[in-house]
Design a protein around this motif. Structure first.
Motif, PDB file in Angstrom:
ATOM      1  N   SER A   1      -5.070   5.627   7.690  1.00  0.00           N
ATOM      2  CA  SER A   1      -3.625   5.494   7.442  1.00  0.00           C
ATOM      3  C   SER A   1      -2.871   5.424   8.760  1.00  0.00           C
ATOM      4  O   SER A   1      -3.327   5.961   9.784  1.00  0.00           O
ATOM      5  CB  SER A   1      -3.104   6.682   6.622  1.00  0.00           C
TER       6      SER A   1
ATOM      7  N   PRO B   1      -5.740  -1.157   3.341  1.00  0.00           N
ATOM      8  CA  PRO B   1      -6.843  -1.971   2.803  1.00  0.00           C
ATOM      9  C   PRO B   1      -7.958  -2.104   3.835  1.00  0.00           C
ATOM     10  O   PRO B   1      -7.704  -2.192   5.036  1.00  0.00           O
ATOM     11  CB  PRO B   1      -6.171  -3.316   2.497  1.00  0.00           C
TER      12      PRO B   1
ATOM     13  N   TYR C   1       0.855  -1.172   0.000  1.00  0.00           N
ATOM     14  CA  TYR C   1       0.000   0.000   0.000  1.00  0.00           C
ATOM     15  C   TYR C   1       0.893   1.224   0.000  1.00  0.00           C
ATOM     16  O   TYR C   1       2.093   1.148   0.280  1.00  0.00           O
ATOM     17  CB  TYR C   1      -0.939   0.017   1.216  1.00  0.00           C
TER      18      TYR C   1
ATOM     19  N   GLY D   1      -0.545   4.251   3.858  1.00  0.00           N
ATOM     20  CA  GLY D   1      -1.977   4.138   3.611  1.00  0.00           C
ATOM     21  C   GLY D   1      -2.442   5.040   2.491  1.00  0.00           C
ATOM     22  O   GLY D   1      -1.619   5.728   1.870  1.00  0.00           O
TER      23      GLY D   1
END
Length: 425
Positions: A106, A124, A75, A121
């Motif tokens: 995040s 997910p 990510y 972030g």
């Protein structure tokens, strides 16, 4: 009634809203806070590791080091200004203490010695509903419940408004007011009960009005005789005439006393207000006592009881049943030519007591009228008040039965009193 329904419905809505608020608070205070701790523990090490790598590479190499770090994560990893991420004082204190915290979606950590943050972030999303999804779903369910309650209460509220309207109409004097009952939709039991009560009230008031009119008429005759005889006493010129007129006053007074007594009995044996204690009653004893009481008043008439077995019993008010049978026996004795016959029979779940005479009988057109108060077919030929048979019908209905009249094989009238073969409850 509408105001009462609105108050009730608003109360239900308030309860549902409070339940929704409680559920939101519980979800946020427990489930969400627990999940945040798990996320920070799981991903906090990666965030701090990325921060340390950036510090080891030096500030002048942040871009190259950041590209290397991004290859290790699935990510985004970015460097942002602290001012771009507004935080609560508690979160700022944790950041300044060197911790990694979850900010929205995040993970962030402060880069020591700078106003920069390393941000991992957006992360997910976990499988399952989010907080907003849960609250929205719960709110939808509660709104659906509120709508269903309103739908279910609507016919009830409508029927209660009809009850209120009918009650106000009756209170205003319209005794014919009733609640309309639909055939297709299910009605509340209160609708049928209210209409039954209204029918009963109207019937009682009509009966009382008719009885009052009849009583006024019946009382006028003996009172007029007493008044006339009193005036004659004053004008009597000898003791003999005075005594005769005083005897006439006594006779009228006796008739007035009998009439008042019959009226009291008639009202006391109202079908819904007589409260005597029920007991096991042998029909043979009641018939025998009725004949014994009334046969001496008609010495030229032969009274006899046939088919009256001692095993015939019912559960009834003995005094009321004796009064009803006695009135039938007395009435038959008045109009019989030579004999009165009392018998019993069984009809399904009822006992039948038959009282017959060999008199002139009663025409079919008058067979229902004879049970009306003060209705006398031969008013001048026999003494009486016209309440005897009306009292028999009232008592029979109080016992759960009825009374009727037909032709007798003896040639006169045949009165049949029916009473149920009830058992003690």
């Amino acid at each position: 009634m509408t105001r009462l329904f609105l108050r009730f419905y608003l109360g239900v809505i308030l309860i549902l809203f409070v339940a929704w608020c409680i559920q939101a608070y519980v979800f946020r205070a427990t489930t969400e806070s627990d999940n945040i701790k798990v996320i920070e523990v799981a991903l906090g090490g990666g965030t701090l590791s990325a921060r340390d790598d950036l510090l080891r590479g030096g500030r002048e190499n942040f871009d190259r080091t950041l590209r290397d770090i991004q290859t290790r994560f699935a990510y985004p990893v970015n460097i942002v200004e602290r001012s771009a991420r507004p935080m609560s004082p508690r979160m700022k204190a944790r950041i300044d203490a060197g911790e990694s915290v979850l900010h929205r979606s995040s993970m962030i950590a402060a880069i020591t010695g700078t106003n920069l943050l390393v941000e991992l972030g957006p992360l997910p999303q976990f499988a399952g509903p989010s907080r907003n999804d849960v609250l929205l779903g719960l709110g939808s369910v509660l709104l659906l419940a509120a709508g269903a309650i309103a739908f279910l209460l609507r016919p009830i509220a409508r029927q209660l408004r009809n009850v209120e309207s009918a009650a106000l109409a009756i209170a205003g004097g319209d005794l014919s007011a009733r609640i309309s009952q639909g055939k297709r939709r299910r009605e509340l039991p209160i609708v049928g009960a209210f209409n039954t009560m209204a029918d009963r009230v109207e019937s009682l008031l009509r009966s009382q009005k008719e009885l009052l009119q009849a009583v006024s008429h019946e009382l006028r005759t003996p009172l007029a005789r007493i008044k006339f005889a009193t005036e004659l006493v004053r004008s009597a010129d000898d003791d003999l005439k005075r005594e005769q007129r005083i005897d006439s006053i006594d006779d009228a007074t006796d008739k007035l006393d009998v009439l008042v007594g019959e009226l009291l009995d008639y009202t006391r044996y109202d079908a819904q207000t007589e409260n005597s204690r029920r007991e096991i009653v042998a029909l043979e004893d009641v018939i025998g006592e009725a004949i014994e009481l009334h046969s001496p008043l008609h010495p030229h008439i032969q009274f006899r009881a046939i088919n009256c077995s001692g095993s015939l019993q019912t559960y009834a008010y003995r005094a009321g049943l004796l009064r009803a049978v006695g009135n039938l026996v007395s009435n038959a004795g008045k109009y019989a030519a030579s004999q009165v016959q009392v018998s019993t029979s069984q009809d399904e779940q009822q006992w039948c007591i038959h009282v017959e005479d060999d008199g002139d009988g009663i025409s079919e057109a008058d067979r229902e009228a004879v049970f009306e108060p003060f209705k006398r077919l031969a008013a001048g030929s026999q003494p009486g008040t016209g309440l005897g048979l009306a009292l028999v019908r009232r008592i029979s209905q109080r016992l759960g039965g009825d009374v009727g009249v037909a032709d007798s094989s003896l040639g006169g009238a045949r009165f049949t009193l029916t009473i149920p073969q009830a058992t003690p409850r």
